[in-house]
Write an enzyme that holds these catalytic residues in place. Structure first.
Site, PDB file in Angstrom:
ATOM      1  N   SER A  22       0.832  -1.210   0.000  1.00  0.00           N
ATOM      2  CA  SER A  22       0.000   0.000   0.000  1.00  0.00           C
ATOM      3  C   SER A  22       0.868   1.263   0.000  1.00  0.00           C
ATOM      4  O   SER A  22       0.504   2.272  -0.607  1.00  0.00           O
ATOM      5  CB  SER A  22      -0.984   0.009   1.173  1.00  0.00           C
ATOM      6  N   LEU A  94      11.169  -6.834   3.659  1.00  0.00           N
ATOM      7  CA  LEU A  94      11.568  -7.546   4.872  1.00  0.00           C
ATOM      8  C   LEU A  94      12.978  -8.128   4.881  1.00  0.00           C
ATOM      9  O   LEU A  94      13.517  -8.415   5.945  1.00  0.00           O
ATOM     10  CB  LEU A  94      10.573  -8.677   5.158  1.00  0.00           C
ATOM     11  N   ILE A  97      19.210  -5.895   3.064  1.00  0.00           N
ATOM     12  CA  ILE A  97      19.749  -5.435   1.778  1.00  0.00           C
ATOM     13  C   ILE A  97      21.219  -5.852   1.683  1.00  0.00           C
ATOM     14  O   ILE A  97      22.013  -5.567   2.581  1.00  0.00           O
ATOM     15  CB  ILE A  97      19.603  -3.899   1.661  1.00  0.00           C
ATOM     16  N   HIS A 113      10.343   2.707   8.696  1.00  0.00           N
ATOM     17  CA  HIS A 113      10.112   1.789   9.813  1.00  0.00           C
ATOM     18  C   HIS A 113       8.873   2.274  10.571  1.00  0.00           C
ATOM     19  O   HIS A 113       8.760   3.466  10.866  1.00  0.00           O
ATOM     20  CB  HIS A 113      11.335   1.767  10.731  1.00  0.00           C
ATOM     21  N   ASP A 154      17.753  -1.190  10.528  1.00  0.00           N
ATOM     22  CA  ASP A 154      17.146  -0.021  11.184  1.00  0.00           C
ATOM     23  C   ASP A 154      18.137   0.907  11.882  1.00  0.00           C
ATOM     24  O   ASP A 154      17.764   1.615  12.814  1.00  0.00           O
ATOM     25  CB  ASP A 154      16.086  -0.477  12.203  1.00  0.00           C
ATOM     26  N   GLU A 183       2.347   7.158   7.476  1.00  0.00           N
ATOM     27  CA  GLU A 183       3.178   6.729   6.336  1.00  0.00           C
ATOM     28  C   GLU A 183       2.636   7.305   5.027  1.00  0.00           C
ATOM     29  O   GLU A 183       3.391   7.844   4.218  1.00  0.00           O
ATOM     30  CB  GLU A 183       3.207   5.202   6.252  1.00  0.00           C
TER      31      GLU A 183
HETATM   32  C1  GRF Z   1       4.501  -0.542   6.682  1.00  0.00           C
HETATM   33  O1  GRF Z   1       3.931  -0.305   7.925  1.00  0.00           O
HETATM   34  C2  GRF Z   1       5.971  -0.255   6.691  1.00  0.00           C
HETATM   35  O2  GRF Z   1       6.338   0.765   7.547  1.00  0.00           O
HETATM   36  C3  GRF Z   1       6.517  -1.538   7.209  1.00  0.00           C
HETATM   37  O3  GRF Z   1       5.727  -2.535   6.616  1.00  0.00           O
HETATM   38  C4  GRF Z   1       4.438  -2.013   6.347  1.00  0.00           C
HETATM   39  C5  GRF Z   1       4.173  -2.256   4.890  1.00  0.00           C
HETATM   40  O4  GRF Z   1       2.849  -2.011   4.533  1.00  0.00           O
HETATM   41  N1  GRF Z   1       7.934  -1.625   7.015  1.00  0.00           N
HETATM   42  P1  GRF Z   1       2.459  -1.964   2.996  1.00  0.00           P
HETATM   43  O5  GRF Z   1       2.995  -3.241   2.351  1.00  0.00           O
HETATM   44  O6  GRF Z   1       3.063  -0.748   2.378  1.00  0.00           O
HETATM   45  O7  GRF Z   1       0.974  -1.937   2.959  1.00  0.00           O
END
Ligand code: GRF
Length: 201
Positions: A22, A94, A97, A113, A154, A183
Site C-alpha cells: 500500500s 523484509l 539489503i 520503519h 534499522d 506513512e
Molecule cells: C509498513 O507499515 C511499513 O512501515 C513496514 O511494513 C508495512 C508495509 O505495509 N515496514 P504496505 O505493504 O506498504 O501496505
C-alpha cells in the site's frame, strides 16, 4: 569523480516491497503527475505478495528475486543498473539489503520503519510485531521513521520522524492504523524533499 543528476532529468526509483504494497502504491500515485520522478520497477522477494496485483493495476512492471539473489545482490544489482536506477525505496521490504547494493547506492537507499527508532527496531522487528511491542511497552506515542539504509537493520541515519499518540486501550491493530496514516501522509513528501531537486551521485 562525482556526477550531478540535474532536476530536469527524472530520478529513477526502484521500489522494494514484500507484502501488501500500500505504501508503494501511495508513492506511485503521489508522483503520478510529477515528471521528475519515475518508478520503472517494483521488486519483491515474494511471488504471491499483493504488491504485484497493485503493480499490474498501476501498469508498472514487478519482479520477484529469490532469497539467494538477495543474499549476494549481484543479479539484482545488474538488473538495477540495466534500468539506470538511481535510488531505492524500501516500502515494507523484509529482507536484509545485500552489501553490494549498499555500496553501489551509498545514501541512495531509504527505508520506512513503522515506529520511532531507535526503539522498536532491529532484526525481527517488522509488521505487527512492532505494534505489539509498542502496545506492550505502554508508551504514549508511536510513529514512523524514514532512514538511510546501512549494514545493520534499522540503524542508518534518520531522515524524518512523525509521531502519533498511543493510549492504553489501543490494540496493536489500532496503532498500525495510526502509523499507516502517517506513512501515507509523509513518506512520499520525504522522498520528494530529499531527491526532488536533483542530487550528486
Ligand atoms: C509498513 O507499515 C511499513 O512501515 C513496514 O511494513 C508495512 C508495509 O505495509 N515496514 P504496505 O505493504 O506498504 O501496505
Amino acid at each position: 569523480m562525482s556526477n550531478f543528476k540535474h532536476k530536469n532529468m527524472p530520478i529513477k526509483i526502484a521500489l522494494f516491497a514484500s507484502g501488501s504494497g500500500s505504501n508503494a502504491e501511495n508513492i506511485i500515485l503521489f508522483f503520478s503527475e510529477n515528471p521528475h520522478f519515475e518508478f520503472p520497477i517494483i521488486i519483491s522477494n515474494k511471488p504471491d505478495a499483493y504488491v504485484h496485483e497493485r503493480a499490474k493495476k498501476l501498469k508498472i512492471p514487478s519482479f520477484t528475486f529469490s532469497r539467494d539473489d538477495f543474499s549476494t545482490g549481484e543479479t539484482i544489482l545488474a538488473y538495477l543498473k540495466k534500468l539506470n536506477i538511481d535510488c531505492i525505496v524500501l516500502a515494507g521490504f523484509l529482507l536484509k539489503i545485500p552489501q553490494s547494493l549498499i555500496e553501489a547506492y551509498p545514501n541512495k537507499i531509504i527505508n520506512i520503519h513503522p515506529a520511532l527508532l531507535p526503539r522498536f527496531g532491529g532484526k525481527g522487528m517488522y509488521g505487527s510485531r512492532v505494534h505489539e511491542a509498542v502496545a506492550e511497552a505502554g508508551v504514549s506515542e508511536s510513529g514512523i521513521t524514514v532512514h538511510y539504509v546501512n549494514n545493520n537493520y534499522d540503524e542508518g541515519n534518520i531522515i524524518f520522524q512523525a509521531k502519533c499518540p498511543v493510549i492504553p486501550t489501543d490494540t496493536p491493530d489500532m496503532i498500525a492504523d495510526k502509523v499507516h496514516a502517517l506513512e501515507y501522509e509523509h513518506f512520499p513528501k520525504v522522498i520528494e524533499k530529499i531527491w526532488g531537486k536533483g542530487f550528486e551521485f
